[in-house]
Design a protein around this motif. Sequence first.
Motif, PDB file in Angstrom:
ATOM      1  N   GLY A  60       0.782  -1.224   0.000  1.00  0.00           N
ATOM      2  CA  GLY A  60       0.000   0.000   0.000  1.00  0.00           C
ATOM      3  C   GLY A  60       0.813   1.272   0.000  1.00  0.00           C
ATOM      4  N   SER A  61       2.142   1.141   0.075  1.00  0.00           N
ATOM      5  CA  SER A  61       3.015   2.322   0.126  1.00  0.00           C
ATOM      6  C   SER A  61       4.083   2.326  -0.968  1.00  0.00           C
ATOM      7  CB  SER A  61       3.718   2.383   1.487  1.00  0.00           C
ATOM      8  OG  SER A  61       2.775   2.483   2.518  1.00  0.00           O
ATOM      9  N   LEU A  62       3.948   1.502  -1.986  1.00  0.00           N
ATOM     10  CA  LEU A  62       4.945   1.448  -3.060  1.00  0.00           C
ATOM     11  C   LEU A  62       4.742   2.645  -4.003  1.00  0.00           C
ATOM     12  CD1 LEU A  62       4.844  -2.379  -3.802  1.00  0.00           C
ATOM     13  CD2 LEU A  62       6.660  -1.114  -2.634  1.00  0.00           C
ATOM     14  N   GLU A  63       5.604   3.629  -3.906  1.00  0.00           N
ATOM     15  CA  GLU A  63       5.445   4.918  -4.595  1.00  0.00           C
ATOM     16  C   GLU A  63       5.252   4.828  -6.101  1.00  0.00           C
ATOM     17  OE1 GLU A  63       8.649   7.545  -3.770  1.00  0.00           O
ATOM     18  OE2 GLU A  63       8.249   7.574  -1.619  1.00  0.00           O
ATOM     19  N   ASN A  64       5.895   3.885  -6.749  1.00  0.00           N
ATOM     20  CA  ASN A  64       5.866   3.810  -8.217  1.00  0.00           C
ATOM     21  C   ASN A  64       4.811   2.864  -8.772  1.00  0.00           C
ATOM     22  OD1 ASN A  64       8.081   5.621  -8.699  1.00  0.00           O
ATOM     23  ND2 ASN A  64       9.392   4.032  -7.832  1.00  0.00           N
ATOM     24  N   LEU A  65       4.062   2.210  -7.905  1.00  0.00           N
ATOM     25  CA  LEU A  65       3.088   1.228  -8.353  1.00  0.00           C
ATOM     26  C   LEU A  65       1.977   1.898  -9.165  1.00  0.00           C
ATOM     27  CD1 LEU A  65       2.840  -1.847  -7.949  1.00  0.00           C
ATOM     28  CD2 LEU A  65       1.203  -1.373  -6.136  1.00  0.00           C
ATOM     29  N   SER A  66       1.772   1.414 -10.392  1.00  0.00           N
ATOM     30  CA  SER A  66       0.718   1.986 -11.235  1.00  0.00           C
ATOM     31  C   SER A  66      -0.414   0.986 -11.508  1.00  0.00           C
ATOM     32  CB  SER A  66       1.296   2.486 -12.561  1.00  0.00           C
ATOM     33  OG  SER A  66       1.855   1.426 -13.291  1.00  0.00           O
ATOM     34  N   MET A  67      -0.148  -0.315 -11.346  1.00  0.00           N
ATOM     35  CA  MET A  67      -1.180  -1.330 -11.582  1.00  0.00           C
ATOM     36  C   MET A  67      -1.152  -2.353 -10.463  1.00  0.00           C
ATOM     37  SD  MET A  67      -3.622  -2.293 -13.266  1.00  0.00           S
ATOM     38  CE  MET A  67      -4.629  -3.627 -13.793  1.00  0.00           C
ATOM     39  N   LEU A  68      -2.322  -2.611  -9.896  1.00  0.00           N
ATOM     40  CA  LEU A  68      -2.458  -3.574  -8.819  1.00  0.00           C
ATOM     41  C   LEU A  68      -3.604  -4.501  -9.191  1.00  0.00           C
ATOM     42  CD1 LEU A  68      -1.422  -4.288  -5.980  1.00  0.00           C
ATOM     43  CD2 LEU A  68      -3.097  -2.680  -5.059  1.00  0.00           C
ATOM     44  N   GLU A  69      -3.285  -5.790  -9.364  1.00  0.00           N
ATOM     45  CA  GLU A  69      -4.287  -6.744  -9.828  1.00  0.00           C
ATOM     46  C   GLU A  69      -4.226  -8.021  -9.010  1.00  0.00           C
ATOM     47  OE1 GLU A  69      -5.809  -8.603 -13.991  1.00  0.00           O
ATOM     48  OE2 GLU A  69      -3.656  -8.337 -13.799  1.00  0.00           O
ATOM     49  N   PHE A  70      -5.394  -8.435  -8.533  1.00  0.00           N
ATOM     50  CA  PHE A  70      -5.531  -9.703  -7.818  1.00  0.00           C
ATOM     51  C   PHE A  70      -6.724 -10.468  -8.380  1.00  0.00           C
ATOM     52  CE2 PHE A  70      -3.178  -7.108  -4.814  1.00  0.00           C
ATOM     53  CZ  PHE A  70      -2.130  -7.967  -4.522  1.00  0.00           C
ATOM     54  N   TYR A  71      -6.846 -10.527  -9.667  1.00  0.00           N
ATOM     55  CA  TYR A  71      -7.975 -11.162 -10.341  1.00  0.00           C
ATOM     56  C   TYR A  71      -8.072 -12.656  -9.990  1.00  0.00           C
ATOM     57  CZ  TYR A  71     -10.865 -13.201 -13.956  1.00  0.00           C
ATOM     58  OH  TYR A  71     -11.839 -13.905 -14.609  1.00  0.00           O
ATOM     59  N   GLY A  72      -9.254 -13.104  -9.588  1.00  0.00           N
ATOM     60  CA  GLY A  72      -9.518 -14.523  -9.372  1.00  0.00           C
ATOM     61  C   GLY A  72      -8.869 -15.134  -8.156  1.00  0.00           C
ATOM     62  N   CYS A  73      -8.406 -14.312  -7.222  1.00  0.00           N
ATOM     63  CA  CYS A  73      -7.801 -14.830  -5.984  1.00  0.00           C
ATOM     64  C   CYS A  73      -8.940 -15.028  -4.982  1.00  0.00           C
ATOM     65  CB  CYS A  73      -6.733 -13.874  -5.473  1.00  0.00           C
ATOM     66  SG  CYS A  73      -5.356 -13.692  -6.634  1.00  0.00           S
ATOM     67  N   SER A  74      -9.614 -16.141  -5.095  1.00  0.00           N
ATOM     68  CA  SER A  74     -10.891 -16.369  -4.417  1.00  0.00           C
ATOM     69  C   SER A  74     -10.814 -16.444  -2.891  1.00  0.00           C
ATOM     70  CB  SER A  74     -11.549 -17.636  -4.956  1.00  0.00           C
ATOM     71  OG  SER A  74     -10.685 -18.741  -4.804  1.00  0.00           O
ATOM     72  N   LYS A  75      -9.649 -16.659  -2.317  1.00  0.00           N
ATOM     73  CA  LYS A  75      -9.518 -16.715  -0.858  1.00  0.00           C
ATOM     74  C   LYS A  75      -8.932 -15.423  -0.273  1.00  0.00           C
ATOM     75  CE  LYS A  75      -9.630 -21.559   0.237  1.00  0.00           C
ATOM     76  NZ  LYS A  75     -10.374 -21.986  -0.838  1.00  0.00           N
ATOM     77  N   LEU A  76      -8.627 -14.457  -1.113  1.00  0.00           N
ATOM     78  CA  LEU A  76      -8.024 -13.205  -0.646  1.00  0.00           C
ATOM     79  C   LEU A  76      -8.976 -12.486   0.312  1.00  0.00           C
ATOM     80  CD1 LEU A  76      -5.682 -11.184  -0.792  1.00  0.00           C
ATOM     81  CD2 LEU A  76      -6.853 -10.106  -2.717  1.00  0.00           C
ATOM     82  N   GLN A  77      -8.457 -12.186   1.514  1.00  0.00           N
ATOM     83  CA  GLN A  77      -9.256 -11.513   2.539  1.00  0.00           C
ATOM     84  C   GLN A  77      -8.592 -10.255   3.070  1.00  0.00           C
ATOM     85  OE1 GLN A  77     -10.147 -14.223   5.734  1.00  0.00           O
ATOM     86  NE2 GLN A  77     -10.964 -15.769   4.356  1.00  0.00           N
ATOM     87  N   ILE A  78      -7.257 -10.229   3.054  1.00  0.00           N
ATOM     88  CA  ILE A  78      -6.542  -9.149   3.729  1.00  0.00           C
ATOM     89  C   ILE A  78      -5.698  -8.365   2.731  1.00  0.00           C
ATOM     90  CG2 ILE A  78      -4.898  -8.572   5.557  1.00  0.00           C
ATOM     91  CD1 ILE A  78      -5.674 -11.334   6.821  1.00  0.00           C
ATOM     92  N   LEU A  79      -6.083  -7.115   2.527  1.00  0.00           N
ATOM     93  CA  LEU A  79      -5.301  -6.177   1.713  1.00  0.00           C
ATOM     94  C   LEU A  79      -4.552  -5.259   2.669  1.00  0.00           C
ATOM     95  CD1 LEU A  79      -7.924  -5.211  -1.010  1.00  0.00           C
ATOM     96  CD2 LEU A  79      -5.881  -6.615  -1.318  1.00  0.00           C
ATOM     97  N   PRO A  80      -3.627  -4.446   2.170  1.00  0.00           N
ATOM     98  CA  PRO A  80      -2.982  -3.475   3.064  1.00  0.00           C
ATOM     99  C   PRO A  80      -4.042  -2.621   3.765  1.00  0.00           C
ATOM    100  CG  PRO A  80      -1.879  -3.516   0.950  1.00  0.00           C
ATOM    101  CD  PRO A  80      -3.111  -4.365   0.809  1.00  0.00           C
TER     102      PRO A  80
END
Length: 186
Positions: A60-80
Amino acid sequence: MRDSLVKELGDGFKPKNLTTMTFSYCKFLKKIPDLSSISNLKELSVQNCTRLVEVHDSVGSLENLSMLEFYGCSKLQILPRSLKLRSLRGVNLSCCSSLRYLPEIECKMESLIALDLRRTAIEEVLPLSIGNLVGLLYLQLLGCKNLMRFPIACILLQHLRELEIGGCSNVVKKMRDDARAILSSY
């Protein structure tokens, strides 16, 4: 990495010049670790990693990040817990069917133009900090069956061109129940 048997990235994994990380169909990957040492990272794409549960706060703090994708990660519960990503242009969380909450938006994000939340378990569209997504043009909410309400801060999205809502049966039910409650009070 595609169809990799990788379970985790070790503490020694710190390639400073890496700009793109892609994980596809990594069946055993459970966590995206601390990536703070990869400060040049521009794209993090994780697709169909069905055991992924958690993404480290550092993402959540990566200064240069322009694309963030977690498509189809069906168990994902915790983001920054929070996003401070001024360079971010797109976020795709589509088909993350266990994802119920989104991070706080800690800064004005003028570059973010697309947010895809299709088929997630999101209950509220975004925290009240949605007003910090000042450049948002596209918001997709198709198939968000747990969605109950939109924050009032959505009216602050002055540049929003396209809002896709469909298959959000709880929003319709809640609106119907609220209308009945209002009418019965008369």
